[in-house]
Design a protein around this motif. Structure first.
Motif, mmCIF file in Angstrom:
data_model
loop_
_atom_site.group_PDB
_atom_site.id
_atom_site.type_symbol
_atom_site.label_atom_id
_atom_site.label_comp_id
_atom_site.label_asym_id
_atom_site.label_seq_id
_atom_site.Cartn_x
_atom_site.Cartn_y
_atom_site.Cartn_z
ATOM 1 N N ALA A 146 18.168 -0.590 70.570
ATOM 2 C CA ALA A 146 18.487 -1.495 71.678
ATOM 3 C C ALA A 146 17.228 -2.170 72.221
ATOM 4 N N LEU A 147 17.375 -3.459 72.581
ATOM 5 C CA LEU A 147 16.258 -4.239 73.116
ATOM 6 C C LEU A 147 16.558 -4.719 74.526
ATOM 7 N N GLY A 148 15.512 -4.716 75.368
ATOM 8 C CA GLY A 148 15.612 -5.251 76.716
ATOM 9 C C GLY A 148 14.505 -6.253 76.962
ATOM 10 N N LEU A 149 14.851 -7.388 77.529
ATOM 11 C CA LEU A 149 13.861 -8.422 77.817
ATOM 12 C C LEU A 149 13.478 -8.376 79.293
ATOM 13 N N LEU A 150 12.188 -8.229 79.552
ATOM 14 C CA LEU A 150 11.655 -8.240 80.912
ATOM 15 C C LEU A 150 11.359 -9.669 81.338
ATOM 16 N N LEU A 151 11.811 -10.018 82.543
ATOM 17 C CA LEU A 151 11.559 -11.351 83.068
ATOM 18 C C LEU A 151 10.992 -11.250 84.480
ATOM 19 N N TYR A 152 10.113 -12.202 84.806
ATOM 20 C CA TYR A 152 9.577 -12.289 86.167
ATOM 21 C C TYR A 152 9.504 -13.763 86.527
ATOM 22 N N GLY A 153 10.239 -14.146 87.546
ATOM 23 C CA GLY A 153 10.243 -15.540 87.949
ATOM 24 C C GLY A 153 11.622 -16.159 87.819
ATOM 25 N N THR A 154 11.675 -17.473 88.026
ATOM 26 C CA THR A 154 12.926 -18.220 87.976
ATOM 27 C C THR A 154 13.282 -18.574 86.542
ATOM 28 N N VAL A 155 14.554 -18.430 86.203
ATOM 29 C CA VAL A 155 15.025 -18.731 84.846
ATOM 30 C C VAL A 155 15.893 -19.987 84.896
ATOM 31 N N LEU A 156 15.511 -20.990 84.106
ATOM 32 C CA LEU A 156 16.273 -22.237 84.064
ATOM 33 C C LEU A 156 17.374 -22.190 83.015
ATOM 34 N N SER A 157 17.099 -21.537 81.889
ATOM 35 C CA SER A 157 18.085 -21.452 80.816
ATOM 36 C C SER A 157 18.003 -20.083 80.161
ATOM 37 N N LEU A 158 19.021 -19.256 80.367
ATOM 38 C CA LEU A 158 19.017 -17.919 79.795
ATOM 39 C C LEU A 158 19.072 -17.965 78.274
ATOM 40 N N SER A 159 19.899 -18.823 77.734
ATOM 41 C CA SER A 159 20.028 -18.903 76.273
ATOM 42 C C SER A 159 18.726 -19.343 75.625
ATOM 43 N N ALA A 160 17.986 -20.251 76.265
ATOM 44 C CA ALA A 160 16.712 -20.718 75.712
ATOM 45 C C ALA A 160 15.680 -19.600 75.733
ATOM 46 N N ILE A 161 15.710 -18.792 76.780
ATOM 47 C CA ILE A 161 14.755 -17.692 76.884
ATOM 48 C C ILE A 161 15.062 -16.605 75.867
ATOM 49 N N ILE A 162 16.342 -16.296 75.685
ATOM 50 C CA ILE A 162 16.723 -15.242 74.750
ATOM 51 C C ILE A 162 16.423 -15.646 73.315
ATOM 52 N N GLY A 163 16.739 -16.889 72.958
ATOM 53 C CA GLY A 163 16.453 -17.376 71.611
ATOM 54 C C GLY A 163 17.079 -16.494 70.545
ATOM 55 N N PRO A 164 16.279 -16.083 69.538
ATOM 56 C CA PRO A 164 16.816 -15.273 68.444
ATOM 57 C C PRO A 164 16.919 -13.777 68.748
ATOM 58 N N LEU A 165 16.520 -13.379 69.927
ATOM 59 C CA LEU A 165 16.571 -11.958 70.266
ATOM 60 C C LEU A 165 18.019 -11.488 70.437
ATOM 61 N N LYS A 166 18.304 -10.327 69.899
ATOM 62 C CA LYS A 166 19.626 -9.718 70.047
ATOM 63 C C LYS A 166 19.480 -8.589 71.081
ATOM 64 N N LEU A 167 19.695 -8.955 72.318
ATOM 65 C CA LEU A 167 19.416 -8.055 73.432
ATOM 66 C C LEU A 167 20.623 -7.215 73.808
ATOM 67 N N SER A 168 20.311 -6.068 74.406
ATOM 68 C CA SER A 168 21.360 -5.269 75.033
ATOM 69 C C SER A 168 21.225 -5.322 76.552
ATOM 70 N N SER A 169 20.024 -5.691 77.036
ATOM 71 C CA SER A 169 19.834 -5.707 78.491
ATOM 72 C C SER A 169 18.785 -6.723 78.917
ATOM 73 N N LEU A 170 18.918 -7.126 80.171
ATOM 74 C CA LEU A 170 17.976 -8.031 80.814
ATOM 75 C C LEU A 170 17.382 -7.282 81.996
ATOM 76 N N HIS A 171 16.041 -7.296 82.111
ATOM 77 C CA HIS A 171 15.353 -6.557 83.163
ATOM 78 C C HIS A 171 14.702 -7.566 84.107
ATOM 79 N N LEU A 172 15.192 -7.623 85.333
ATOM 80 C CA LEU A 172 14.784 -8.644 86.287
ATOM 81 C C LEU A 172 14.022 -8.053 87.467
ATOM 82 N N SER A 173 13.078 -8.824 87.983
ATOM 83 C CA SER A 173 12.307 -8.400 89.147
ATOM 84 C C SER A 173 13.146 -8.478 90.411
#
Length: 234
Positions: A146-173
């Motif tokens: 399982a993969l989790g993407l850490l983000l810090y800040g404002t996100v304009l496009s979730l799909s653009a940020i995820i890209g080719p990653l096959k995530l199970s979770s999003l980790h937000l500040s």
């Protein structure tokens, strides 16, 4: 609500050490979050690239040999652990969230998990990072973890940020809690975790907006929450 002991619940003891991790497990943590840095072919459980804040050493971690680093005091006589030590300590008792903190960590982790002793633990791992490239490299080598993407800040496009990653979770500040982003992530089947929460008063609202779990520095948070809600200890 899932509770991650952030760096082993760093307010309870020296962060990222075996002692504090073991204490978090005994206190009923659902998951243990640790940081790993690649150095001289090994993965060290340590957050900073420098040594002063968490050990009695000085300078950059990279400037020291493994032997020198292992002789340092990481607090209350604890050593900087190898990742293997944490994996064996935690085993199947809790989820292990491994945050990749340096270049090269993904490759070393992928190689380690091919070893027979650690393959059974893969189903209980969550590998995360702010570094999209390291996550992608790890995904290519270990697509079953399982993969989790850490983000810090404002996100304009979730799909653009995820890209080719096959995530199970999003980790937000907790500084950038976006209700719309959380809803979008949930619609895409992602778990949403918030870092770093240390006040029980924050939990009800987070649960109501669909947050699945939080990272916390203190075991008292999940113990108080479970007591308030009459939930059994993990």
């Amino acid at each position: 609500m899932k509770f991650f002991a952030h760096r082993g619940a760093l307010r309870d003891g020296p962060e990222n050490t075996l002692m504090t991790i073991d204490m978090a497990l005994a206190a009923g943590a659902d998951a243990i979050e640790i940081d790993v840095i690649a150095h001289q072919g090994r993965l060290l459980v340590h957050h900073d690239l420098s040594l002063e804040r968490t050990t009695n050493g000085e300078g950059l971690l990279a400037a020291h040999s493994i032997r020198e680093l292992r002789q340092l005091d990481a607090g209350l006589g604890q050593r900087i652990p190898f990742l293997e030590e944490v994996l064996l300590l935690v085993g199947h008792r809790a989820t292990i969230n491994i945050e990749l903190k340096s270049k090269g960590a993904a490759g070393l982790l992928a190689v380690l998990l091919q070893q027979k002793a650690y393959q059974p633990l893969k189903s209980g791992l969550l590998v995360s990072s702010f570094d999209h490239v390291e996550l992608l490299r790890f995904q290519q080598s270990c697509p079953d973890v399982a993969l989790g993407l850490l983000l810090y800040g404002t996100v304009l496009s979730l799909s653009a940020i995820i890209g080719p990653l096959k995530l199970s979770s999003l980790h937000l500040s907790d500084e950038f809690i976006d209700y719309g982003l959380i809803a979008e992530a949930k619609q895409q089947g992602l778990e949403v975790y918030i870092y770093t929460i240390n006040q029980v008063s924050q939990l009800k609202t987070l649960q109501e907006i669909g947050v699945d779990g939080v990272f916390t520095d203190c075991s008292a948070l999940w113990q108080d929450w479970r007591e308030i809600n009459c939930l059994p200890m993990a």
